[in-house]
Structures are given as structure tokens and as C-alpha cells.
Design an enzyme around this catalytic site. Sequence first.
Site, PDB file in Angstrom:
ATOM      1  N   SER A  64     -20.494 -28.807  28.899  1.00  0.00           N
ATOM      2  CA  SER A  64     -20.037 -28.985  30.279  1.00  0.00           C
ATOM      3  C   SER A  64     -18.658 -29.620  30.339  1.00  0.00           C
ATOM      4  CB  SER A  64     -21.017 -29.868  31.054  1.00  0.00           C
ATOM      5  OG  SER A  64     -22.324 -29.390  30.918  1.00  0.00           O
TER       6      SER A  64
HETATM    7  N1  SAH Z   1     -25.783 -30.698  28.470  1.00  0.00           N
HETATM    8  C1  SAH Z   1     -25.090 -29.792  27.595  1.00  0.00           C
HETATM    9  C2  SAH Z   1     -24.635 -28.515  28.264  1.00  0.00           C
HETATM   10  C3  SAH Z   1     -25.765 -27.635  28.471  1.00  0.00           C
HETATM   11  S1  SAH Z   1     -25.461 -25.932  28.769  1.00  0.00           S
HETATM   12  C4  SAH Z   1     -23.938 -30.464  26.867  1.00  0.00           C
HETATM   13  O1  SAH Z   1     -23.687 -31.643  27.098  1.00  0.00           O
HETATM   14  O2  SAH Z   1     -23.331 -29.808  26.026  1.00  0.00           O
HETATM   15  C5  SAH Z   1     -27.093 -25.544  29.296  1.00  0.00           C
HETATM   16  C6  SAH Z   1     -28.146 -25.564  28.231  1.00  0.00           C
HETATM   17  O3  SAH Z   1     -29.394 -25.356  28.869  1.00  0.00           O
HETATM   18  C7  SAH Z   1     -27.999 -24.446  27.212  1.00  0.00           C
HETATM   19  O4  SAH Z   1     -27.880 -24.989  25.923  1.00  0.00           O
HETATM   20  C8  SAH Z   1     -29.288 -23.642  27.364  1.00  0.00           C
HETATM   21  O5  SAH Z   1     -29.808 -23.151  26.141  1.00  0.00           O
HETATM   22  C9  SAH Z   1     -30.214 -24.653  27.989  1.00  0.00           C
HETATM   23  N2  SAH Z   1     -31.339 -24.083  28.724  1.00  0.00           N
HETATM   24  C10 SAH Z   1     -31.354 -23.045  29.598  1.00  0.00           C
HETATM   25  N3  SAH Z   1     -32.601 -22.849  30.073  1.00  0.00           N
HETATM   26  C11 SAH Z   1     -33.399 -23.778  29.484  1.00  0.00           C
HETATM   27  C12 SAH Z   1     -34.799 -24.087  29.562  1.00  0.00           C
HETATM   28  N4  SAH Z   1     -35.642 -23.400  30.338  1.00  0.00           N
HETATM   29  N5  SAH Z   1     -35.262 -25.104  28.814  1.00  0.00           N
HETATM   30  C13 SAH Z   1     -34.425 -25.819  28.003  1.00  0.00           C
HETATM   31  N6  SAH Z   1     -33.112 -25.569  27.899  1.00  0.00           N
HETATM   32  C14 SAH Z   1     -32.599 -24.566  28.624  1.00  0.00           C
END
Ligand code: SAH
Length: 213
Positions: free
Chosen positions: A61
Amino acid sequence: MSFDAEAKMQFLFALRSKGVTDKSVLSAMERIDRQAFIQGYFNDRAYEDMPLPIACGQTISQPSVVGIMTQALQIGPRDKVLEVGTGSGYQAAILALLARRVYTVDRHKRLVQTASKVFEQMELNNITAFTADGSFGLPDQAPFDRIIVTAAAEDPPGPLLAQLKIGGTMVVPVGQSDAVQHLIRVTRHESGFEYDELRSVRFVPLVEGLGKD
Ligand code: SAH
């Protein structure tokens, strides 16, 4: 580039100018080197205020959005926090400096493994990362004081609302994945849930089930 004084100053300046003003959040973001969470090509752009690609087609992010979401949670040192969407692990590392305990889950095992190694290197021993579909939360560790969802849901997932303590708060981007989403803060009271809208954001979607890698 390392997280040297000059890079750090500019990074913090950008955060403040985008509305990250909470001192404890700024100091956590000063201590956690974002570059450690970005492998490969985009590594040298770690201190720019933009989202960047990571493995499994996901993104780390934008720092100012990380700051705004963390600030909105008003985390206390005794809090147990759940993050849905570990991704690179950057957000979880910042949470770890503010909270007592952080649980973070991602549907991609590969991301969980890579992030866990960085947590270990940084000696962030109060984070536990799991591979799981985070829309169901973590019933075994519930309830949580704070929940942060870092992928966009069409609605705040019911199991997450159920795993929030009375008096607890959750921040979650809500909306269709291909449209502008709204960052929502949900506060759980004895009598029910209160919702307030913080700002518009853009996140990758919350997807059902586990990823292939
Ligand atoms: N917080 C992260 C950015 C996350 S991007 C950082 O600091 O880098 C969003 C993430 O959510 C992705 O890695 C994706 O794989 C995850 N994601 C999407 N759907 C999900 C679900 N149902 N359960 C767990 N993770 C999920």
C-alpha cells in the site's frame, strides 16, 4: 538507497502533508524501513508515496494510506490486532510497534512466508502470520480490539464484525474493486455498529479462498 536521514525526512514530510499527524504513528513509520518489504525491481522506490507491485500480483500500500488507516485505528499498547491482507508485511510491522499482539493473514502462502522472514529479521516477535482466507477472520484468536482490512470488500465481512470487541474498531475499504472505494471505520458499541466514512481509496480486492501460491 538506505533509509538514511535525507530519505527519512522526505518520507515523513510526505506523510504529514497527506494528513498523517499522529506522533506515535509517525514514529513507528520512521522506525520501519519500507525498503525491506519490497523485493526486486521497485526496491529503490520504497520511499516514494505510492503503492508498488509485490509478488502474487498484489501491491504494497501507499505509505500515506498506511498512515491514515493506522491513525484511524487509534491503537493502544495493550491491543490485540487482526490484519486481513498481509501482502508485503509492511502494515503489520507498523502495527506491531503500536500494539501488544498482531495477527495477520493472507490467502497467498508465498507472501506470508516472505513477510514472516522480514518480521524475524526485524525481531518483531509479536506478529503471527497465517495463510488463510481472512474474510472469516481468526475465530481461535478472537475477539480483537482492532481489525484492519487491507483489501477492498463489497461490504464489511460479517465474521469480522462478529470478531470485534465491544468498544473495538475496524477499518476497511468498501466498494467494487474496479471503482473508487471508501475507507470505512466501524466502531462496535453495546447497542450495535457505528459507521463513518474517512476518505476514498483504491485497494486490490478481497478474494475468496486460498491463492495458488
Ligand atoms: N497490507 C499489505 C498490502 C496488502 S495488498 C502491505 O502492507 O503490504 C492486499 C492483500 O490482501 C494481498 O496480499 C492479497 O493476497 C490479500 N487478500 C485478498 N483477499 C484475501 C482474503 N480473502 N484473505 C486474506 N488475504 C486476502
